[in-house]
Every structure is written in C-alpha cells, then in structure tokens.
Enzyme design. Structure first.
Site, PDB file in Angstrom:
ATOM      1  N   HIS A 102      -7.480  10.511   5.629  1.00 36.12           N
ATOM      2  CA  HIS A 102      -8.615  10.089   6.789  1.00 36.12           C
ATOM      3  C   HIS A 102      -9.399  11.447   6.801  1.00 36.12           C
ATOM      4  O   HIS A 102     -10.542  11.289   7.264  1.00 36.12           O
ATOM      5  CB  HIS A 102      -7.479   9.816   7.998  1.00 36.12           C
ATOM      6  CG  HIS A 102      -7.125   8.691   7.981  1.00 36.12           C
ATOM      7  ND1 HIS A 102      -5.755   8.527   7.667  1.00 36.12           N
ATOM      8  CD2 HIS A 102      -7.349   7.533   8.442  1.00 36.12           C
ATOM      9  CE1 HIS A 102      -5.371   7.232   7.881  1.00 36.12           C
ATOM     10  NE2 HIS A 102      -6.368   6.632   8.338  1.00 36.12           N
TER      11      HIS A 102
ATOM     12  N   ASP B 278      -9.281   0.948   0.533  1.00 35.31           N
ATOM     13  CA  ASP B 278      -8.949   1.457   1.848  1.00 35.31           C
ATOM     14  C   ASP B 278     -10.013   1.678   2.624  1.00 35.31           C
ATOM     15  O   ASP B 278     -11.064   1.744   1.634  1.00 35.31           O
ATOM     16  CB  ASP B 278      -7.944   2.717   1.608  1.00 35.31           C
ATOM     17  CG  ASP B 278      -7.063   3.124   3.076  1.00 35.31           C
ATOM     18  OD1 ASP B 278      -7.278   2.415   4.029  1.00 35.31           O
ATOM     19  OD2 ASP B 278      -6.077   3.804   2.854  1.00 35.31           O
TER      20      ASP B 278
ATOM     21  N   LYS C 284       0.750  -1.242   0.019  1.00 37.97           N
ATOM     22  CA  LYS C 284      -0.065   0.088   0.108  1.00 37.97           C
ATOM     23  C   LYS C 284       0.986   1.231   0.000  1.00 37.97           C
ATOM     24  O   LYS C 284       2.017   1.097   0.384  1.00 37.97           O
ATOM     25  CB  LYS C 284      -1.034  -0.124   1.303  1.00 37.97           C
ATOM     26  CG  LYS C 284      -0.343   0.060   2.569  1.00 37.97           C
ATOM     27  CD  LYS C 284      -1.289  -0.337   3.804  1.00 37.97           C
ATOM     28  CE  LYS C 284      -0.731  -0.229   5.236  1.00 37.97           C
ATOM     29  NZ  LYS C 284      -1.529  -0.366   6.054  1.00 37.97           N
ATOM     30  N   HIS C 285       0.263   2.350  -0.511  1.00 34.25           N
ATOM     31  CA  HIS C 285      -0.964   2.722  -1.095  1.00 34.25           C
ATOM     32  C   HIS C 285      -0.872   3.090  -2.454  1.00 34.25           C
ATOM     33  O   HIS C 285      -0.303   4.030  -2.764  1.00 34.25           O
ATOM     34  CB  HIS C 285      -1.534   3.835  -0.446  1.00 34.25           C
ATOM     35  CG  HIS C 285      -1.684   3.590   1.179  1.00 34.25           C
ATOM     36  ND1 HIS C 285      -0.431   4.164   2.041  1.00 34.25           N
ATOM     37  CD2 HIS C 285      -2.686   3.263   1.983  1.00 34.25           C
ATOM     38  CE1 HIS C 285      -0.878   3.758   3.324  1.00 34.25           C
ATOM     39  NE2 HIS C 285      -2.107   3.124   3.240  1.00 34.25           N
TER      40      HIS C 285
END
Length: 382
Positions: free
Chosen positions: A211, A281, A198-199
């Site tokens: 986030h 995600d 990731k990512h």
C-alpha cells in the site's frame, strides 16, 4: 450512454452511502464492470441493500465487490453481520483438530457469503493464500508429515521476518493453507459466491507493505513455486479468480507480478493451468505506481496490468477526492488508449468477469435468519 459488454474491465469505488449523480453516470460507462465497497459505504443493512439495489437498477450486470475476509479485514461489522475470525485462528484450530478446522472454515465461508448476498453484494476478495511468516509457528511436521521431495524450507520460519499479511494468513504450511482455503471456498460456493485467491504468487514473505512501498522478494522462481505458490496450484479448479501481488520478484521479472506476463501468462495460466479471472490489486497502491524503476500513473498501470494478462483492474479510494475527477480521467484515458490500439478488449476476459456473478438468487436476511444451515454454520465458527 450505450453499454458495450464486449469487455468491461474496470472496478471502481463510490464515495458514500448512496450514489451521486456523477457516480450514476460513471456506472453507465462501457468500461466499468464492477464496484468495490468499503466501510464508508455502510451504515446499516437496510442502507446497504438500498445502495446495491440502486447499483443493479442502473447496471444489472455489474459485479458488486468487497474486501470482507474476517478478522481485521471485514468492512461490515454491525447491524447483524457476524464478526468472522481472522484466518490465522483457523490455522491454530488446525493444530488442535484438523477436521474441526476444515468444518469451521466452511462455516466461515458460508456465513460470509450468505450475509453479503442477502445485502446485494456479489463477491468478496477472499481467501488469502499467503503463507504466515510473521511469528514463530509450529513446524510443518506437526501439521503434516514432510512430503517426499518437498521443499527443504518447510518448517520454522525466520524469527526476524515480519509480514503485512499477519493474521490474514491461515498458516505457515502451504498444505494447511490449501486445505483450509478450499474448505472456505466450499462455504462460499454453498451460498452461491465465487472465490478470489490472493496475492499470487505470495505476499507473505516480504516485510514491505505494498500500500505504501514497493516490496521486493529476492527468492528464486523454484523457491517460490515450491512453497508460496503451491496453494494457488492446488486450488486452480476451485478458484474463481486470482489477485496477484504488487511485489517485484527480480529473479523472475523486473515487473511486479500484477504487471508481469511471465507471472500471469507463463506461470499462472500455462504452468499452473488457471482458467478463471485475474484482478489487479488496487492501482492506487504504491506498489502499483512504479514500473521498471519509473513512476507511472493510473492509466499506464492499468495498461500494464491488462497487457500482462489481467482481466479486470481495480482503482480504489478516488471517488471521494475532488468529486471523483481521477476516476473520470482514468476512464477517459483508458478509452483513448483502447482507440489507439494500446490494449484490446477481450471477449474471453468479459466472460470470466460475468462468470463471477452469482448464478442463484440469494436468501433475504429474514429468510437467512430461519435457515438451519446458517445457524449450524454459526455454531461451528471458532
């Protein structure tokens, strides 16, 4: 409820140290293929083992996952769990002794996976392949000779740029990242655990935290493929799963990578040749809640991810809110969308999910404490 294993793409969380009755019912839902654990789900090794055993008694096929990388992202840190180094520490060790660094990375992967598996956890979302753009770092020429025809920008990163990835990254140089990550993957595999890179195609360059924001990386496809995506390309044969970034790369697609068929199908699958599982995600993150300039809900986000080419979708941190109502609405909404033909279950995706389950029995914790390879790995950690 009869479990249909044609395609179970949803990975959910649970609220506490044991399952509630509502969570037991939810676990039997035919679309649920995985559970992700957090620090709130951990009190002790005995409690964690009881929780994972209860989960498996209800759904033996479910994939029990955790974000357990080392450094600041390590969910279980007490009652015998080894405090693993941040991946940047391995990159620093590379600059001192490259072979010792690869040995330490293998040791970290083995300890990580062996301890988790001894407590009933199947899979960790590791390693991070994002490049370290945070601090002034040694030039890549000090790590490797510059490759002929390589990217001109391999070298000292901009001092003004920062990254939410930070110490989770091995190094600035994609070649160092690839070799350390491959060594860590080797350690995971020695303990019977698959890996998740990731990512994709790289989160390290942007400042914004997906986030809480919607990060935008305005570089060209050529620039990204020349550097950030290189570790993913080099590790396609040893990687079990990939998690794309909730980052928009507008010179490639107006959609975040995890919702983009161009990134997932044309680049990752076709151009790079990746054949493993693709996880979205967390769909609860701010970076997953905007699509082509409009706000979207969890079901629309999941549909966008599945239609783009994700095999599995994560929705985290909802079980402890209003009794998990959002999770039930999410499952109902996704099932209704399936009935309307808005997404089609995929036997191939289900096979990729099942392929991430460990294929060997784990050592118990007591057996692990007497395992010479484990003690050798502990001594090799930096």
């Amino acid at each position: 409820m009869e479990v249909d294993l044609q395609h179970a793409p949803v990975v959910l969380d649970v609220a506490g140290l044991s399952l509630s009755e509502a969570e037991r019912v939810r676990l039997r839902h035919p679309l649920v293929g995985g559970l992700i654990l957090f620090a709130r789900n951990y009190e002790s090794r005995a409690q964690l083992l009881a929780l994972t055993a209860e989960i498996k008694s209800i759904r033996p096929d479910v994939l029990i996952c955790v974000d357990h990388e080392g450094g600041r992202v390590q969910r279980f840190q007490t009652d015998g769990f080894t405090h693993l180094p941040a991946m940047r520490r391995l990159g620093e060790l590379w600059m001192e002794d490259a072979l010792q660094a690869t040995a330490a990375a293998t040791a970290a992967g083995f300890v990580l996976a062996a301890e988790l598996r001894a407590c009933g956890v199947d899979f960790s979302f590791a390693p991070v392949l994002d490049l370290d753009y945070v601090d002034e770092a040694p030039t890549s020429a000090q790590a490797f000779p510059a490759p002929q025809g390589g990217a001109a920008s391999l070298g000292r990163p901009s001092a003004s740029r920062s990254s939410v990835i930070g110490t989770r990254s091995f190094h600035r140089d994609p070649r160092v990242v690839a070799l350390l990550a491959k060594s860590l993957q080797h350690g995971l595999l020695l303990a019977g655990m698959a890996s998740c890179a990731k990512h994709f195609p790289g989160h390290g360059y942007v400042k914004a935290d997906s986030h809480t924001e919607v990060p935008v990386d305005r570089r060209s496809l050529k620039a990204i493929l020349a550097e950030d995506a290189k570790p993913f390309e080099w590790l396609v044969m040893s990687t079990g799963a990939v998690m794309p970034a909730h980052v928009i790369y507008p010179k490639v697609d107006d959609r975040p990578a995890g919702f983009s068929a161009r990134w997932l199908q044309e680049v990752l699958r076709e151009r790079l040749g990746f054949g493993g599982a693709i996880f979205s995600d967390d769909l609860g993150m701010a970076g997953a809640r905007v699509l082509e300039g409009r706000a979207i809900g969890y079901v629309d986000a999941a549909l966008a991810a599945l239609q783009a080419g994700c095999d599995l979708v994560l929705l985290c941190n909802q079980s402890n809110v209003d009794g998990g109502r959002a999770l039930d609405e999410f499952l109902d909404g996704l099932q209704a969308a399936q009935a309307r033909g808005e997404w089609q279950p995929s036997a191939e995706s289900e096979a990729r999910r099942a392929g991430l389950l460990p294929q060997s029995a784990p050592l118990t914790w007591d057996e692990l404490m007497h395992e010479p390879a484990y003690h050798q790995a502990l001594q090799t950690l930096p």
